[in-house]
Write an enzyme that holds these catalytic residues in place. Structure first.
Site, PDB file in Angstrom:
ATOM      1  N   TRP A 100       2.513  -3.351   3.244  1.00 23.48           N
ATOM      2  CA  TRP A 100       2.253  -2.405   2.142  1.00 23.48           C
ATOM      3  C   TRP A 100       2.857  -2.923   0.836  1.00 23.48           C
ATOM      4  O   TRP A 100       2.221  -2.845  -0.216  1.00 23.48           O
ATOM      5  CB  TRP A 100       2.769  -0.999   2.460  1.00 23.48           C
ATOM      6  CG  TRP A 100       2.112  -0.394   3.661  1.00 23.48           C
ATOM      7  CD1 TRP A 100       2.712  -0.001   4.827  1.00 23.48           C
ATOM      8  CD2 TRP A 100       0.700  -0.109   3.846  1.00 23.48           C
ATOM      9  NE1 TRP A 100       1.771   0.486   5.704  1.00 23.48           N
ATOM     10  CE2 TRP A 100       0.547   0.430   5.127  1.00 23.48           C
ATOM     11  CE3 TRP A 100      -0.434  -0.285   3.039  1.00 23.48           C
ATOM     12  CZ2 TRP A 100      -0.707   0.824   5.638  1.00 23.48           C
ATOM     13  CZ3 TRP A 100      -1.673   0.102   3.540  1.00 23.48           C
ATOM     14  CH2 TRP A 100      -1.799   0.649   4.825  1.00 23.48           C
ATOM     15  N   ASP A 167       7.595   3.330  -3.007  1.00 20.21           N
ATOM     16  CA  ASP A 167       6.560   3.837  -2.104  1.00 20.21           C
ATOM     17  C   ASP A 167       7.289   4.486  -0.931  1.00 20.21           C
ATOM     18  O   ASP A 167       7.875   3.805  -0.098  1.00 20.21           O
ATOM     19  CB  ASP A 167       5.687   2.654  -1.640  1.00 20.21           C
ATOM     20  CG  ASP A 167       4.656   3.065  -0.581  1.00 20.21           C
ATOM     21  OD1 ASP A 167       4.614   4.247  -0.203  1.00 20.21           O
ATOM     22  OD2 ASP A 167       3.895   2.172  -0.144  1.00 20.21           O
ATOM     23  N   LYS A 191       1.427  10.708   6.114  1.00 22.30           N
ATOM     24  CA  LYS A 191       2.459  10.169   6.982  1.00 22.30           C
ATOM     25  C   LYS A 191       3.510  11.227   7.324  1.00 22.30           C
ATOM     26  O   LYS A 191       3.941  11.312   8.457  1.00 22.30           O
ATOM     27  CB  LYS A 191       3.140   8.951   6.337  1.00 22.30           C
ATOM     28  CG  LYS A 191       2.178   7.782   6.062  1.00 22.30           C
ATOM     29  CD  LYS A 191       1.887   6.951   7.302  1.00 22.30           C
ATOM     30  CE  LYS A 191       0.708   6.012   7.146  1.00 22.30           C
ATOM     31  NZ  LYS A 191       0.749   5.157   5.966  1.00 22.30           N
TER      32      LYS A 191
HETATM   33  C1  LIG Z   1       0.102   4.160   5.076  1.00 22.03           C
HETATM   34  C2  LIG Z   1       0.875   3.582   3.995  1.00 22.03           C
HETATM   35  C3  LIG Z   1       0.290   3.238   2.762  1.00 22.03           C
HETATM   36  C4  LIG Z   1      -1.200   3.377   2.507  1.00 22.03           C
HETATM   37  O1  LIG Z   1      -1.518   4.705   2.352  1.00 22.03           O
HETATM   38  P1  LIG Z   1      -3.012   5.182   2.041  1.00 22.03           P
HETATM   39  O2  LIG Z   1      -2.795   6.613   1.669  1.00 22.03           O
HETATM   40  O3  LIG Z   1      -3.802   4.989   3.285  1.00 22.03           O
HETATM   41  O4  LIG Z   1      -3.539   4.366   0.920  1.00 22.03           O
HETATM   42  C5  LIG Z   1       1.097   2.731   1.779  1.00 22.03           C
HETATM   43  N1  LIG Z   1       2.417   2.566   1.967  1.00 22.03           N
HETATM   44  C6  LIG Z   1       3.020   2.887   3.121  1.00 22.03           C
HETATM   45  C7  LIG Z   1       4.499   2.689   3.266  1.00 22.03           C
HETATM   46  C8  LIG Z   1       2.269   3.412   4.168  1.00 22.03           C
HETATM   47  O5  LIG Z   1       2.866   3.725   5.332  1.00 22.03           O
END
Ligand SMILES: *Cc1c(COP(=O)(O)O)cnc(C)c1O
Length: 354
Positions: A100, A167, A191
């Site tokens: 990511w 993030d 998540k």
């Molecule tokens: C799943 C995830 C993403 C991507 O998320 P989307 O909403 O599918 O674009 C980005 N960063 C992390 C840490 C993730 O676990």
């Protein structure tokens, strides 16, 4: 039969949230209308949006500190580019702790020069690099707090001389941190916060407005702030269910309470991984995530036996990501300690059988 859901994302949500969410689809707060068929500009939905923003700031202890909360679309993946679009003027620093982060770096390179301060790529991201210095001439520093795929989690955030972007997709609202250290936090809802479809963005307004480029409307944080995340039609259902989940957490006692619960779940899970000779962990011990535990069988010959026992016990979603293999037990906020104990029991039963 209800399963024990260890899915890495979309994630498990509290039962009471699912119940209330499904009721709202038929009849939203006894209005005689469904949540998903009313105007997003109706008072009923504007109230949902206001409460969602307020509850997020409340949970993170960021009220009155200059932060704005947005509920956007396009997933965390759109934030990889949107954050750079709005904040990267010449150069930015990134910590590469997984795929990511890697993707965020790739997008940022479209907007300026990117300084990758450190990376654990050569060891398949099984640890968090700690030996780096954040240059003072960066427009910002970007990191990923929890690496969903590899099961590593940043425990410390260095004091940062430039705006700090994080993030937090897979560990937002899961642990106590000084959230006021961060200038921009983003997280895809699916998540640890709600169903897919919205991404929460928490931004300190004073870091905006510093780049000289033109920013298209849908990519413009300031415009989204000015329009209360309603420049276009927001994903009403996803935002509402995220609100229900945040309220569930608040009623439980907030981030402090879930932090304790998540630590307990992690101790139970990792103790089994460490003590059971049939299994081994993937992530470096000091960087182990409380959200995603990655592990594998020492002897692959037991794969079929283990997996049929897992299935028999009603456990779902523990297959590891293809880039790591083995297993991944995701223990997001809504996963109960009892569910972890069920998995641990199966693991220890395998030991008695083998
Ligand atoms: C799943 C995830 C993403 C991507 O998320 P989307 O909403 O599918 O674009 C980005 N960063 C992390 C840490 C993730 O676990």
């Amino acid at each position: 039969m209800k399963k024990y859901n260890f899915s890495a994302g979309p994630c498990i949500l509290p039962q009471e949230v699912l119940l209330k969410a499904s009721e709202s689809v038929m009849d939203f707060n006894e209005s005689g209308l469904s949540l998903i068929e009313i105007s997003h500009r109706s008072k009923a939905f504007v109230d949902v949006m206001d409460e969602a923003r307020d509850t997020a700031l409340d949970l993170l202890k960021l009220k009155g500190k200059g932060y704005k909360v947005l509920f956007l679309q396009g997933g965390a993946s759109t934030q990889f580019l949107m954050s750079a679009y709005n904040l990267l003027e010449t150069k930015a620093s990134y910590l590469n702790t997984g795929s990511w982060s890697d993707k965020a770096i790739k997008e940022a390179k479209l907007f300026g020069s990117v300084n990758e301060l450190a990376s654990s790529k050569s060891s398949n991201f099984n640890y968090i690099p700690k030996d780096y210095v954040i240059p003072t001439d960066s427009d910002y520093f970007h990191c990923t707090s929890n690496n969903t795929i590899y099961g590593t989690q940043m425990k410390e955030f260095k004091s940062c001389p430039v705006p700090l972007i994080c993030d937090m997709s897979s560990d937002i609202f899961s642990r106590v941190l000084d959230f006021s250290k961060f200038d921009l936090i983003y997280a895809g809802a699916q998540k640890n916060m709600g169903p897919a479809g919205t991404t929460i963005v928490i931004v300190k307004e004073d870091v905006l407005g510093k780049v000289t480029r033109q920013i298209p409307s849908m990519m413009n944080y300031q415009l989204m702030i000015d329009k209360d995340s309603m420049f276009n039609t927001p994903p009403v259902f996803s935002i509402y269910v995220s609100l229900l989940t945040m309220k569930w957490l608040k009623n439980l006692g907030g981030v402090e309470t879930i932090d304790e619960i998540n630590k307990t779940k992690a101790i139970v899970m990792y103790s089994e991984i460490d003590l059971n000779p049939l299994f081994k962990g993937f992530a470096a011990v000091e960087d182990r995530s409380t959200m995603n535990a990655t592990f594998s069988l020492v002897n692959d010959g037991l794969k079929d036996t283990f997996e049929s026992m897992v299935k028999e016990a009603g456990i779902e979603g523990i297959n590891g990501h293809r880039s790591v293999g083995g297993y991944r037990a995701s223990m997001y906020n809504a996963l109960s300690l009892d569910s972890v104990k069920v998995l641990v029991e199966v693991m220890s039963e395998l030991e008695t059988k083998a």
